[in-house]
Design a protein around this motif. Structure first.
Motif, PDB file in Angstrom:
ATOM      1  N   ASP A 151       0.834  -1.212   0.000  1.00 45.55           N
ATOM      2  CA  ASP A 151       0.000   0.000   0.000  1.00 45.55           C
ATOM      3  C   ASP A 151       0.863   1.253   0.000  1.00 45.55           C
ATOM      4  N   TYR A 152       2.071   1.142  -0.517  1.00 45.05           N
ATOM      5  CA  TYR A 152       2.989   2.291  -0.505  1.00 45.05           C
ATOM      6  C   TYR A 152       2.323   3.495  -1.179  1.00 45.05           C
ATOM      7  N   ILE A 153       1.687   3.228  -2.305  1.00 40.01           N
ATOM      8  CA  ILE A 153       0.896   4.266  -2.975  1.00 40.01           C
ATOM      9  C   ILE A 153      -0.575   3.962  -2.722  1.00 40.01           C
ATOM     10  N   TYR A 154      -1.260   4.901  -2.097  1.00 41.13           N
ATOM     11  CA  TYR A 154      -2.670   4.684  -1.801  1.00 41.13           C
ATOM     12  C   TYR A 154      -3.431   6.006  -1.926  1.00 41.13           C
ATOM     13  N   ILE A 155      -4.143   6.134  -3.016  1.00 37.00           N
ATOM     14  CA  ILE A 155      -4.992   7.304  -3.263  1.00 37.00           C
ATOM     15  C   ILE A 155      -6.401   6.764  -3.505  1.00 37.00           C
ATOM     16  N   SER A 156      -7.329   7.101  -2.623  1.00 38.64           N
ATOM     17  CA  SER A 156      -8.643   6.449  -2.645  1.00 38.64           C
ATOM     18  C   SER A 156      -9.399   6.648  -3.955  1.00 38.64           C
ATOM     19  N   SER A 157      -9.091   7.708  -4.685  1.00 40.18           N
ATOM     20  CA  SER A 157      -9.805   7.963  -5.943  1.00 40.18           C
ATOM     21  C   SER A 157      -9.195   7.218  -7.137  1.00 40.18           C
ATOM     22  N   LYS A 158      -8.081   6.522  -6.908  1.00 40.88           N
ATOM     23  CA  LYS A 158      -7.391   5.804  -7.998  1.00 40.88           C
ATOM     24  C   LYS A 158      -7.650   4.307  -7.925  1.00 40.88           C
ATOM     25  N   LYS A 159      -7.568   3.658  -9.078  1.00 46.26           N
ATOM     26  CA  LYS A 159      -7.794   2.214  -9.132  1.00 46.26           C
ATOM     27  C   LYS A 159      -6.512   1.425  -9.425  1.00 46.26           C
ATOM     28  N   ASP A 160      -5.395   2.125  -9.532  1.00 45.90           N
ATOM     29  CA  ASP A 160      -4.151   1.430  -9.879  1.00 45.90           C
ATOM     30  C   ASP A 160      -3.106   1.522  -8.762  1.00 45.90           C
ATOM     31  N   ASN A 161      -3.572   1.654  -7.513  1.00 45.95           N
ATOM     32  CA  ASN A 161      -2.643   1.796  -6.391  1.00 45.95           C
ATOM     33  C   ASN A 161      -1.693   0.608  -6.247  1.00 45.95           C
ATOM     34  N   GLU A 162      -2.250  -0.593  -6.366  1.00 42.93           N
ATOM     35  CA  GLU A 162      -1.423  -1.791  -6.195  1.00 42.93           C
ATOM     36  C   GLU A 162      -0.379  -1.895  -7.295  1.00 42.93           C
ATOM     37  N   LEU A 163      -0.787  -1.625  -8.530  1.00 47.66           N
ATOM     38  CA  LEU A 163       0.152  -1.661  -9.650  1.00 47.66           C
ATOM     39  C   LEU A 163       1.271  -0.645  -9.445  1.00 47.66           C
ATOM     40  N   LYS A 164       0.907   0.578  -9.081  1.00 45.86           N
ATOM     41  CA  LYS A 164       1.903   1.632  -8.864  1.00 45.86           C
ATOM     42  C   LYS A 164       2.825   1.281  -7.695  1.00 45.86           C
ATOM     43  N   SER A 165       2.239   0.692  -6.664  1.00 49.20           N
ATOM     44  CA  SER A 165       3.040   0.273  -5.506  1.00 49.20           C
ATOM     45  C   SER A 165       4.021  -0.824  -5.903  1.00 49.20           C
ATOM     46  N   ALA A 166       3.539  -1.773  -6.697  1.00 45.79           N
ATOM     47  CA  ALA A 166       4.399  -2.876  -7.162  1.00 45.79           C
ATOM     48  C   ALA A 166       5.537  -2.346  -8.024  1.00 45.79           C
ATOM     49  N   GLU A 167       5.218  -1.433  -8.900  1.00 48.54           N
ATOM     50  CA  GLU A 167       6.246  -0.854  -9.775  1.00 48.54           C
ATOM     51  C   GLU A 167       7.311  -0.130  -8.955  1.00 48.54           C
ATOM     52  N   TYR A 168       6.859   0.599  -7.948  1.00 46.03           N
ATOM     53  CA  TYR A 168       7.812   1.324  -7.103  1.00 46.03           C
ATOM     54  C   TYR A 168       8.689   0.345  -6.313  1.00 46.03           C
ATOM     55  N   ALA A 169       8.058  -0.674  -5.752  1.00 48.16           N
ATOM     56  CA  ALA A 169       8.798  -1.652  -4.943  1.00 48.16           C
ATOM     57  C   ALA A 169       9.909  -2.320  -5.738  1.00 48.16           C
TER      58      ALA A 169
END
Length: 204
Positions: free
Chosen positions: A73-91
């Motif tokens: 959940d490193y990236i978590y913006i409630s209005s977005k649907k790609d938080n997990e993908l963005k978090s995975a990419e960052y990790a």
């Protein structure tokens, strides 16, 4: 062992330099401590790591699971649907070149926390269940959880939030199982379903 020590130990063991570890911890702590985070915060990580430690002996890839917990959940913006993908990419992006972590597995693990569906990789199922354990808490704790989620979605008025939340919860009930491991199903499935059904009634 506290969260920071656990993090330092993991990154030390997986090829990160000391200066990187310090910098990355500050970034992680800042991300999970934002004022907008009422549930998806450091307490959530601590709860998941507690489950991780309980079931450590069941895991084939414990370092990948732990790293995924820290970053799911490193990236978590409630209005977005790609938080997990963005978090995975960052990790994956911050992994050192010489690491013994399986980056593809980490990527798949973090992405799997979006849909919470059964996976042929059993460690992913454990990770999903650690993430969803909150659903089976005693009602008073569960109520705190869904009130925290509501605060994270406070930009949405009730007439938008309530049907959306009910739909997401109903999706859990429509699956054959909420939890992906036999152990969690045995211990928590019944309680989680009861909590979800009770919350849906409150939303209507």
């Amino acid at each position: 062992m506290n969260l920071k020590d656990k993090y330092n130990e993991l990154l030390t063991n997986t090829g990160f330099a000391a200066n990187e570890i310090h910098h990355n911890w500050l970034d992680l702590e800042k991300a999970y401590s934002k004022k907008s985070r009422h549930y998806h915060n450091l307490t959530h990580l601590q709860d998941m790591i507690s489950e991780y430690e309980t079931y450590f002996d069941q895991l084939q890839f414990p370092n990948e699971v732990l790293y995924s917990i820290f970053y799911h959940d490193y990236i978590y913006i409630s209005s977005k649907k790609d938080n997990e993908l963005k978090s995975a990419e960052y990790a994956i992006k911050i992994l050192p070149k010489e690491t013994n972590l399986n980056s593809k597995l980490v990527f798949d693990m973090i992405c799997a926390t979006q849909l919470h569906q059964h996976n042929e990789v059993e460690d992913i199922n454990w990770l999903i269940d650690f993430d969803l354990k909150i659903l089976a808490r005693d009602w008073d704790d569960y109520k705190i959880y869904f009130e925290q989620i509501r605060k994270e979605y406070r930009i949405y008025p009730d007439f938008l939030y309530k049907p959306g939340r009910a739909k997401a919860l109903q999706h859990f009930l429509e699956n054959e199982f909420i939890f992906q491991t036999d152990e969690f199903r045995k211990l928590y499935e019944k309680k989680a379903r009861a909590n979800i059904e009770k919350e849906i009634k409150l939303l209507s």
